[in-house]
Design a protein around this motif. Structure first.
Motif, PDB file in Angstrom:
ATOM      1  N   UNK A 196      17.699  -6.368  41.409  1.00  0.00           N
ATOM      2  CA  UNK A 196      16.443  -6.892  41.940  1.00  0.00           C
ATOM      3  C   UNK A 196      15.447  -7.048  40.790  1.00  0.00           C
ATOM      4  N   UNK A 197      14.814  -8.211  40.736  1.00  0.00           N
ATOM      5  CA  UNK A 197      13.815  -8.511  39.710  1.00  0.00           C
ATOM      6  C   UNK A 197      12.473  -7.912  40.126  1.00  0.00           C
ATOM      7  N   UNK A 198      12.085  -6.859  39.432  1.00  0.00           N
ATOM      8  CA  UNK A 198      10.762  -6.256  39.604  1.00  0.00           C
ATOM      9  C   UNK A 198      10.048  -6.210  38.254  1.00  0.00           C
ATOM     10  N   UNK A 199      10.195  -7.299  37.478  1.00  0.00           N
ATOM     11  CA  UNK A 199       9.646  -7.349  36.128  1.00  0.00           C
ATOM     12  C   UNK A 199       8.118  -7.223  36.196  1.00  0.00           C
ATOM     13  N   UNK A 200       7.552  -6.260  35.484  1.00  0.00           N
ATOM     14  CA  UNK A 200       6.100  -6.066  35.547  1.00  0.00           C
ATOM     15  C   UNK A 200       5.356  -7.110  34.729  1.00  0.00           C
ATOM     16  N   UNK A 201       4.105  -7.287  35.027  1.00  0.00           N
ATOM     17  CA  UNK A 201       3.243  -8.157  34.233  1.00  0.00           C
ATOM     18  C   UNK A 201       2.900  -7.447  32.927  1.00  0.00           C
ATOM     19  N   UNK A 202       3.255  -8.071  31.824  1.00  0.00           N
ATOM     20  CA  UNK A 202       2.999  -7.486  30.505  1.00  0.00           C
ATOM     21  C   UNK A 202       2.357  -8.561  29.644  1.00  0.00           C
ATOM     22  N   UNK A 203       1.064  -8.444  29.440  1.00  0.00           N
ATOM     23  CA  UNK A 203       0.331  -9.451  28.674  1.00  0.00           C
ATOM     24  C   UNK A 203       0.663  -9.391  27.190  1.00  0.00           C
ATOM     25  N   UNK A 204       1.400  -8.356  26.769  1.00  0.00           N
ATOM     26  CA  UNK A 204       1.805  -8.224  25.367  1.00  0.00           C
ATOM     27  C   UNK A 204       3.254  -8.660  25.156  1.00  0.00           C
ATOM     28  N   UNK A 205       3.816  -9.349  26.156  1.00  0.00           N
ATOM     29  CA  UNK A 205       5.195  -9.847  26.065  1.00  0.00           C
ATOM     30  C   UNK A 205       5.201 -11.361  26.273  1.00  0.00           C
ATOM     31  N   UNK A 206       6.150 -12.079  25.650  1.00  0.00           N
ATOM     32  CA  UNK A 206       6.237 -13.527  25.878  1.00  0.00           C
ATOM     33  C   UNK A 206       6.598 -13.828  27.329  1.00  0.00           C
ATOM     34  N   UNK A 207       6.113 -14.946  27.831  1.00  0.00           N
ATOM     35  CA  UNK A 207       6.422 -15.325  29.213  1.00  0.00           C
ATOM     36  C   UNK A 207       7.301 -16.565  29.290  1.00  0.00           C
ATOM     37  N   UNK A 208       7.609 -17.188  28.150  1.00  0.00           N
ATOM     38  CA  UNK A 208       8.258 -18.490  28.154  1.00  0.00           C
ATOM     39  C   UNK A 208       9.654 -18.529  28.718  1.00  0.00           C
ATOM     40  N   UNK A 209      10.376 -17.402  28.704  1.00  0.00           N
ATOM     41  CA  UNK A 209      11.747 -17.394  29.212  1.00  0.00           C
ATOM     42  C   UNK A 209      11.853 -16.712  30.576  1.00  0.00           C
ATOM     43  N   UNK A 210      10.739 -16.384  31.176  1.00  0.00           N
ATOM     44  CA  UNK A 210      10.754 -15.798  32.515  1.00  0.00           C
ATOM     45  C   UNK A 210      10.742 -16.906  33.564  1.00  0.00           C
TER      46      UNK A 210
END
Length: 585
Positions: free
Chosen positions: A336-350
């Motif tokens: 299950x995808x419960x990926x948290x919001x992380x403003x210090x991580x790239x978002x381009x491949x999500x």
């Protein structure tokens, strides 16, 4: 054709300055020349040469490298535009050097030309590091420094070798702390990119260890955790799920890379078993993979078979930092995808896949993530495959969980902030209660809460989607199936069943009032640039909130009685969960 997209006929100008090269969105796929110029096919030539002694393989390597150098002048053309690809080419040329350096085809004249080009490659990487201005680096920057490590270790004769080596190793350690969460999950939010990043760290680390260069204990432990994540996300049949982007990205390809193999990450477990003395990695690996043999040699093979044969079975596991909740028991599996919001991580491949899942039961994958398919050459398909409706979750008013600009193909908003309300795992069941706030931005806000109960003893899942907020809204719940035949049940029109050899699966709604169902034609992609048709189930309801979907996901071998299953679930699951203040009916 080093600067040519053979799929579209598009050709880049080989005399154009590399910083002026543009991605021709919608016209051609720039990855075609980039991938060819990575020279990852060198390993196949080298292995064939070592196994047969046939000089034609060495001659082919020399011809290709010689031709590439002649037609790709430094700083000119498409194949200098992306530093990552320059660095990966360096790594594969290093492998080629080791495979062919004793061949008679490797003349002194070619050796000088080859080494001069490697030197130019190293200087180009150092001058064009893909380091983000805000320090949110990605697999690109990691690839850059891996290229420098390879050059610095393997060619100490170069004037800059010491500088490249020391800088690269320092940055490897720094990026391990930055790009990999404490639980071992890569921070880009993609399982396939986790494989690539693990390979980048693992290959360069092994090269350093072979040459007497050590790393901090915490670094090695985190690398071990990266491989541990691979063990847990691997399905019972050996395939990996496709959460987030997948472009088949690799550092080096040391074994067959057919369509199915592209989703088999278990070679990392073979390597990890030897490196970290892990019998459980060995058991989960399915054997000593060919990649491990080329990286670890006969000594690694011997050590692998000396490891104990036993190992604890892979069970349910939470990777809370990376945001993956894995429910499994024997040959039943859900991630299950419960990926948290992380403003210090790239978002381009999500992707827009919060609270979506991938499900395997008994002998096959049934409900899956459709993959990524393509990047820049087709923006419409790129955006479709990363959209909310192309994942196994609920869409509200045809809106996205996270907003993204259709013209910017590698950005993703941060609307779907996720919260875990509860997680419990026992021998009898797993229970996950989570919600995201991606639809709170709407004029009339809606919160999507999903509760998943996995009965390990009876072998089924119960999924309840609660949509709470204001107003009359349109809700669509999607289930994307692997390529297989499915149909509506004749007696129970909302029930969907698969029709395959071996195990089958049924979706049985417990809440039926106002719910309609459609079986749609969709797409899945198991490898970059390819797609095939697959069915999609869409449950819909337009109503005043709060609205609830409640569905039993029931895998089986022999035919089932829907009424008996409903009674069983209501008695076992709903009864057991009454203390959790939830009701699945």
């Amino acid at each position: 054709p080093w600067y040519f997209d053979f799929k579209t006929g598009y050709q880049w100008n080989p005399r154009k300055f590399y910083k002026e090269i543009k991605i021709p969105y919608g016209k051609a796929d720039i990855k075609v020349p980039w991938e060819l110029s990575r020279f990852q096919h060198v390993s196949a030539l080298g292995q064939a040469y070592w196994l047969t002694g046939n000089e034609s393989y060495a001659e082919e390597f020399v011809k290709q490298v010689d031709d590439w150098i002649d037609h790709n002048s430094p700083k000119l053309g498409v194949n200098w535009a992306c530093t990552m690809d320059v660095a990966i080419r360096v790594v594969n040329w290093c492998w080629g050097y080791c495979f062919f350096k004793d061949s008679r085809a490797f003349t002194d004249d070619f050796l000088v030309k080859f080494l001069k080009s490697l030197l130019v490659h190293g200087r180009h990487i150092m001058a064009n590091l893909e380091r983000s201005w805000n320090e949110i680096n990605s697999n690109h920057y990691l690839s850059d420094i891996v290229g420098l490590v390879y050059l610095g270790v393997m060619f100490p004769e170069f004037k800059e070798a010491k500088k490249w080596r020391e800088f690269g190793i320092k940055e490897l350690v720094k990026e391990m702390k930055k790009q990999v969460y404490p639980d071992g999950v890569d921070y880009e939010g993609s399982v396939s990119y986790h494989r690539l990043v693990t390979e980048l760290f693992l290959s360069s680390t092994l090269l350093c260890l072979k040459n007497g260069i050590s790393f901090p204990d915490w670094y090695m432990k985190r690398l071990e955790k990266m491989i541990k994540f691979v063990m847990y996300y691997t399905k019972p049949d050996g395939a990996a799920p496709q959460v987030g982007d997948n472009d088949d990205g690799r550092l080096h390809i040391l074994a067959n890379y057919g369509n199915w193999n592209r989703l088999d990450h278990r070679y990392l477990l073979s390597i990890g078993a030897v490196l970290f003395d892990r019998p459980d990695f060995k058991k989960a690996s399915g054997g000593f993979h060919e990649e491990a043999l080329w990286l670890l040699g006969e000594e690694g093979l011997k050590k692998f078979y000396e490891l104990p044969k036993h190992g604890c079975p892979v069970s349910s596991k939470v990777f809370s930092d990376g945001g993956f909740y894995i429910m499994r028991s024997d040959d039943l599996y859900m991630i299950v995808d419960c990926i948290p919001t992380d403003l210090k991580a790239p978002s381009g491949h999500k992707h827009n896949s919060r609270l979506s899942f991938d499900l395997f039961a008994y002998d096959k994958s049934f409900i899956i993530d459709p993959g990524a398919y393509i990047y820049t050459v087709d923006s419409k398909m790129r955006n479709l495959f990363r959209s909310t409706k192309y994942h196994n979750t609920v869409v509200v008013d045809d809106q996205e969980q996270n907003r993204f600009a259709e013209s910017q193909l590698f950005n993703m908003g941060h609307d779907a902030v996720l919260r875990i309300n509860e997680w419990e795992s026992t021998k009898e069941y797993d229970f996950l209660d989570a919600e995201h706030y991606g639809y709170k931005r709407l004029k009339d806000p809606v919160i999507h809460r999903r509760q998943i109960y996995f009965n390990k003893l009876e072998g089924y899942w119960l999924i309840k989607d609660i949509l709470d907020g204001k107003g009359v809204r349109q809700f669509d719940l999607y289930f994307h199936f692997a390529p297989m035949e499915i149909a509506l049940d004749n007696e129970f029109p909302l029930v969907v069943k698969t029709m395959t050899d071996g195990a089958n699966l049924a979706i049985i709604p417990l809440v039926t009032e106002g719910v309609s169902v459609e079986i749609l034609d969709g797409w899945v992609s198991f490898s970059y640039g390819t797609k095939e048709k697959a069915p999609v189930v869409k449950y819909s309801k337009k109503a005043q909130v709060p609205v609830c979907f409640s569905n039993v996901i029931f895998p089986y071998y022999e035919d089932i009685d829907v009424i008996i299953i409903k009674q069983k679930v209501q008695q076992e699951a709903c009864g057991n969960l009454s203390f959790k203040n939830t009701n699945f009916e």
